[in-house]
Design a protein around this motif. Structure first.
Motif, PDB file in Angstrom:
ATOM      1  N   ARG A 208       0.854  -1.190   0.000  1.00  8.65           N
ATOM      2  CA  ARG A 208       0.000   0.000   0.000  1.00  8.65           C
ATOM      3  C   ARG A 208       0.886   1.235   0.000  1.00  8.65           C
ATOM      4  N   LEU A 209       0.576   2.193  -0.868  1.00 10.55           N
ATOM      5  CA  LEU A 209       1.292   3.462  -0.922  1.00 10.55           C
ATOM      6  C   LEU A 209       0.477   4.522  -0.189  1.00 10.55           C
ATOM      7  N   ALA A 210       0.999   5.729  -0.090  1.00 10.37           N
ATOM      8  CA  ALA A 210       0.353   6.780   0.702  1.00 10.37           C
ATOM      9  C   ALA A 210      -0.990   7.235   0.126  1.00 10.37           C
ATOM     10  N   ALA A 211      -1.080   7.393  -1.182  1.00  8.10           N
ATOM     11  CA  ALA A 211      -2.318   7.879  -1.791  1.00  8.10           C
ATOM     12  C   ALA A 211      -3.399   6.806  -1.724  1.00  8.10           C
ATOM     13  N   PRO A 212      -4.636   7.176  -1.434  1.00  5.97           N
ATOM     14  CA  PRO A 212      -5.715   6.185  -1.361  1.00  5.97           C
ATOM     15  C   PRO A 212      -5.854   5.407  -2.669  1.00  5.97           C
ATOM     16  N   GLY A 213      -5.902   4.091  -2.559  1.00  3.22           N
ATOM     17  CA  GLY A 213      -6.061   3.231  -3.724  1.00  3.22           C
ATOM     18  C   GLY A 213      -4.787   3.001  -4.511  1.00  3.22           C
ATOM     19  N   SER A 214      -3.670   3.550  -4.068  1.00  2.33           N
ATOM     20  CA  SER A 214      -2.398   3.374  -4.780  1.00  2.33           C
ATOM     21  C   SER A 214      -1.604   2.242  -4.144  1.00  2.33           C
ATOM     22  N   TYR A 215      -1.152   1.317  -4.984  1.00  6.37           N
ATOM     23  CA  TYR A 215      -0.416   0.145  -4.525  1.00  6.37           C
ATOM     24  C   TYR A 215       0.708  -0.174  -5.490  1.00  6.37           C
ATOM     25  N   LEU A 216       1.658  -0.924  -4.996  1.00  2.04           N
ATOM     26  CA  LEU A 216       2.615  -1.601  -5.858  1.00  2.04           C
ATOM     27  C   LEU A 216       2.205  -3.067  -5.855  1.00  2.04           C
ATOM     28  N   TYR A 217       2.221  -3.676  -7.033  1.00  3.28           N
ATOM     29  CA  TYR A 217       2.073  -5.131  -7.119  1.00  3.28           C
ATOM     30  C   TYR A 217       3.379  -5.601  -7.708  1.00  3.28           C
TER      31      TYR A 217
END
Length: 152
Positions: free
Chosen positions: A67-76
């Motif tokens: 999970r990254l800081a921005a809502p809905g932002s992720y690394l896969y």
């Protein structure tokens, strides 16, 4: 004369204990498994990610979601992705994102802006990214073999 029949008094049955919680039988929930993905409190998308990756069949994908800081932002893995809950179905969906162009599109390798990628179910998205990574690894192995043969 015969005595009158005796009256039998029935006492009411004892109150039922079914469905009544007692402190002796109520236990706190078990602590989370240390290997499970723990969602960020209050984040519905992250809770859906946790539900997805904590399924036994998705256990190997657990470490790939970050999970990254921005809502809905992720690394896969190494792929930047946006995740959301479908507004109609509530299904967890993902969309690959190379770079943000400011308009929601993707910036390609040549700097051109493409239309945003389609939203995919998270499992389909994961398979898509995994196939791309597998293809890259296969090509890298072939190149390494070719370079090793040229150097010999």
């Amino acid at each position: 004369p015969t005595p009158p029949p005796s009256r039998v008094e029935l006492s009411p049955p004892p109150p039922s204990r079914v469905g009544v919680a007692t402190t002796a039988t109520t236990a706190p929930p078990p602590p989370p498994c240390p290997d499970s993905y723990q969602p960020h409190p209050g984040d519905a998308i992250d809770a859906a990610v946790a539900a997805f990756v904590n399924q036994p069949r998705n256990r190997l994908r657990r470490s790939l979601f970050s999970r990254l800081a921005a809502p809905g932002s992720y690394l896969y893995g190494t792929h930047n992705a946006r995740l959301r809950l479908d507004p109609d179905t509530g299904e967890l969906q993902a969309q690959e994102r190379l770079c943000d162009s400011g308009g929601g599109g993707k910036v390609g390798p040549a700097g051109d802006v493409a239309a945003p990628a389609a939203w995919l179910g998270v499992e389909e998205f994961a398979r898509h990214v995994e196939r791309k990574q597998s293809d890259r690894l296969r090509r890298a192995r072939v190149r390494a073999r070719e370079l090793a043969q040229q150097g010999s």
